[in-house]
Design an enzyme around this catalytic site. Structure first.
Site, PDB file in Angstrom:
ATOM      1  N   ARG A  59       0.876  -1.227   0.058  1.00 33.01           N
ATOM      2  CA  ARG A  59      -0.046  -0.100   0.067  1.00 33.01           C
ATOM      3  C   ARG A  59       0.939   1.333   0.070  1.00 33.01           C
ATOM      4  O   ARG A  59       0.458   2.265  -0.380  1.00 33.01           O
ATOM      5  CB  ARG A  59      -0.940   0.043   1.212  1.00 33.01           C
ATOM      6  CG  ARG A  59      -1.741   1.398   1.418  1.00 33.01           C
ATOM      7  CD  ARG A  59      -2.962   1.354   1.970  1.00 33.01           C
ATOM      8  NE  ARG A  59      -2.789   0.320   3.475  1.00 33.01           N
ATOM      9  CZ  ARG A  59      -2.589   0.798   4.543  1.00 33.01           C
ATOM     10  NH1 ARG A  59      -1.964   2.033   4.757  1.00 33.01           N
ATOM     11  NH2 ARG A  59      -2.517  -0.158   5.475  1.00 33.01           N
ATOM     12  N   TYR A 112     -10.955  19.157 -15.925  1.00 35.35           N
ATOM     13  CA  TYR A 112     -11.683  17.611 -16.136  1.00 35.35           C
ATOM     14  C   TYR A 112     -12.871  17.564 -15.079  1.00 35.35           C
ATOM     15  O   TYR A 112     -12.876  17.959 -14.052  1.00 35.35           O
ATOM     16  CB  TYR A 112     -10.485  16.693 -16.030  1.00 35.35           C
ATOM     17  CG  TYR A 112     -10.968  15.202 -15.792  1.00 35.35           C
ATOM     18  CD1 TYR A 112     -11.157  14.632 -17.046  1.00 35.35           C
ATOM     19  CD2 TYR A 112     -11.244  14.637 -14.703  1.00 35.35           C
ATOM     20  CE1 TYR A 112     -11.642  13.357 -17.271  1.00 35.35           C
ATOM     21  CE2 TYR A 112     -11.794  13.081 -14.904  1.00 35.35           C
ATOM     22  CZ  TYR A 112     -11.895  12.617 -15.954  1.00 35.35           C
ATOM     23  OH  TYR A 112     -12.450  11.158 -16.092  1.00 35.35           O
ATOM     24  N   ASP A 184      -2.289  19.577 -14.220  1.00 38.81           N
ATOM     25  CA  ASP A 184      -2.686  18.493 -14.716  1.00 38.81           C
ATOM     26  C   ASP A 184      -2.229  18.320 -16.124  1.00 38.81           C
ATOM     27  O   ASP A 184      -2.658  19.176 -17.130  1.00 38.81           O
ATOM     28  CB  ASP A 184      -4.527  18.145 -14.842  1.00 38.81           C
ATOM     29  CG  ASP A 184      -4.919  16.989 -15.390  1.00 38.81           C
ATOM     30  OD1 ASP A 184      -4.068  16.030 -15.985  1.00 38.81           O
ATOM     31  OD2 ASP A 184      -5.899  16.346 -15.002  1.00 38.81           O
ATOM     32  N   LYS A 209      -4.285   7.340 -19.549  1.00 38.11           N
ATOM     33  CA  LYS A 209      -4.379   7.867 -20.952  1.00 38.11           C
ATOM     34  C   LYS A 209      -3.096   7.739 -21.726  1.00 38.11           C
ATOM     35  O   LYS A 209      -2.782   6.376 -22.036  1.00 38.11           O
ATOM     36  CB  LYS A 209      -4.781   9.287 -20.878  1.00 38.11           C
ATOM     37  CG  LYS A 209      -6.065   9.781 -19.883  1.00 38.11           C
ATOM     38  CD  LYS A 209      -7.494   8.997 -20.356  1.00 38.11           C
ATOM     39  CE  LYS A 209      -8.486   9.147 -19.341  1.00 38.11           C
ATOM     40  NZ  LYS A 209      -8.724  10.524 -18.602  1.00 38.11           N
TER      41      LYS A 209
HETATM   42  C1  LIG Z   1      -9.177  10.907 -17.523  1.00 37.46           C
HETATM   43  C2  LIG Z   1      -8.571  12.293 -17.008  1.00 37.46           C
HETATM   44  C3  LIG Z   1      -8.491  12.582 -15.614  1.00 37.46           C
HETATM   45  C4  LIG Z   1      -8.881  11.290 -14.320  1.00 37.46           C
HETATM   46  O1  LIG Z   1      -8.205  10.203 -14.851  1.00 37.46           O
HETATM   47  P1  LIG Z   1      -8.695   8.769 -14.277  1.00 37.46           P
HETATM   48  O2  LIG Z   1      -7.513   7.872 -14.667  1.00 37.46           O
HETATM   49  O3  LIG Z   1      -9.901   8.498 -15.161  1.00 37.46           O
HETATM   50  O4  LIG Z   1      -9.096   8.721 -12.931  1.00 37.46           O
HETATM   51  C5  LIG Z   1      -7.879  13.437 -15.098  1.00 37.46           C
HETATM   52  N1  LIG Z   1      -7.709  14.550 -15.781  1.00 37.46           N
HETATM   53  C6  LIG Z   1      -7.701  14.604 -17.233  1.00 37.46           C
HETATM   54  C7  LIG Z   1      -7.247  15.678 -17.888  1.00 37.46           C
HETATM   55  C8  LIG Z   1      -8.266  13.298 -17.661  1.00 37.46           C
HETATM   56  O5  LIG Z   1      -8.350  13.281 -18.964  1.00 37.46           O
END
Ligand SMILES: *Cc1c(COP(=O)(O)O)cnc(C)c1O
Length: 393
Positions: A59, A112, A184, A209
């Site tokens: 963890r 997001y 982000d 992604k």
């Molecule tokens: C998909 C996404 C997230 C969230 O990620 P998850 O892995 O689905 O929790 C956050 N920020 C952006 C820009 C995203 O495209």
């Protein structure tokens, strides 16, 4: 090993993998062990108290997961990195680790959807002040930051209209008032943009992604100054949103081809954006690589490539989208983005499904908008596929 003198393509392959693995394995072993054993109790104690390197319990840290953390740390030019079960866990852990009643966060309206929910629904419950500014109104953002805040949260390019935010300018404003800047960087990836080099304190990713890149593993990553990453890591250890060894392996494996994929996706997305821009059945194309995009100059200054995602609106209404999308042969009609295969969907059904048409309109999201995440297929095949579907309208 000092990776600073090597190119990102080399780093993506080798970072975290320079020490020999067990049995001479030439790829990262997936170490599923929950706990790690010590014959020497003094050594165990030193590791448990952070005085020696090692693993205690998965963890907290795990050797396979650590390989992935090392790759992103080096690619983003950071002191430290940690990981999470999903991108949303990276976002929520970071926000909750630094914010508390009475603190204030400034952000943009186009974050997001999940991040936006935290700002609008969750943080206010804990008496955290939240101010969301128009995404490209940098004067308004600077004014709000100057009023005093604890955390500035940015995302660029944004979802789904690819707005571009000036990281260096806003991070400088945040530094003046002692606020932490978090970016982000999911859409850009560390191949196209390094927010820490532009003055941000922390950069986070949905590794689900582009980093993983194959739509088969979920994860989140955070990197930046060690002291700040440690604060979030300590929160995540207890919060429990840890990344498991199996998805960490898949993401680290995907990252070995990150630069190859991003180079291809950058080039294809630009070609497709230009093609669609000239197409009579397309109303508008949103891509920061187009000279006509309002954020093009900032994108050119802070990004080395414009990314693999574009969006476009069809002339007409949502009915056109319903006719068009199912005609695409080489696009999964699905949520998510950043995969080797092209993915397409209307924000009305995916990222912004929870908003009303009016709220979407306020964000500049037309009902006939399609987000198109370019895969690594040949660009000529994708263009022929798009043309064929457009011809059906
Ligand atoms: C998909 C996404 C997230 C969230 O990620 P998850 O892995 O689905 O929790 C956050 N920020 C952006 C820009 C995203 O495209």
């Amino acid at each position: 090993m000092d990776f600073s003198k090597y190119q990102k393509s080399t780093t993506s392959v080798w970072a975290g993998e320079t020490d020999p693995f067990t049995s001479g394995a030439v790829t990262t072993p997936i170490i599923k062990s929950v706990a790690f054993a010590y014959d020497d109790l003094d050594e165990w104690h030193r590791v448990a108290t952070g005085k020696a390197e090692g693993h205690i319990y998965s963890r907290n840290t795990n050797p396979t997961v650590q390989v992935l953390e090392e790759k992103i740390r080096i690619l983003e030019g950071a002191e430290a990195a940690t990981s999470f079960a999903t991108g949303m866990a990276a976002i929520s852990n970071t926000l909750f680790a630094f914010l508390a009643p009475g603190k204030r966060v400034v952000s943009i309206k186009d974050t997001y959807g999940g991040a936006s929910r935290i700002f609008l629904d969750f943080l206010p419950r804990y008496q955290v002040g939240v101010t969301l500014c128009d995404t490209t109104d940098f004067d308004a953002l600077e004014t709000e930051i100057a009023k005093g805040c604890d955390l500035l949260y940015l995302e660029t390019p944004t979802n789904p209209t690819l707005k571009v935010v000036d990281i260096a300018r806003l991070a400088a404003a945040a530094r003046k008032v002692g606020a932490i800047t978090v970016v982000d960087n999911t859409f850009a990836t560390p191949i196209n943009q390094n927010p820490l080099a532009l003055g941000a304190d922390l950069v986070l990713h949905s590794a689900t992604k582009f980093l993983g890149g194959h739509s088969d593993a979920m994860g989140g990553l955070l990197c930046g100054k060690k002291e700040l990453v440690d604060t979030v890591f300590q929160f995540r250890e207890i919060n429990g949103a840890s990344l498991q060894a199996d998805p960490a392996y898949l993401i680290a494996r995907g990252m070995k081809t990150l630069e190859l994929r991003i180079e291809r996706q950058n080039a294809s997305a630009l070609t497709i954006a230009r093609h669609l821009k000239a197409h009579p059945r397309v109303q508008d194309v949103f891509y920061p690589g187009l000279e006509s995009h309002p954020g093009h100059d900032i994108a050119k200054a802070q990004m080395s490539g414009f990314g693999g995602i574009l969006s476009f609106s069809l002339a007409g209404d949502y009915d056109q989208v319903k006719t068009f999308l199912p005609k695409l042969q080489f696009a999964h009609l699905a949520a998510s983005l950043g995969s080797v295969s092209t993915l397409a969907g209307p924000p009305r059904t995916t990222s912004h499904v929870e908003l009303t048409a009016g709220q979407r309109s306020l964000l500049g999201i037309p009902e006939s908008l399609i987000r198109y995440s370019v895969g690594i297929e040949h660009v000529n095949d994708l263009i022929a596929d798009l043309d064929n579907a457009l011809a059906s309208l």
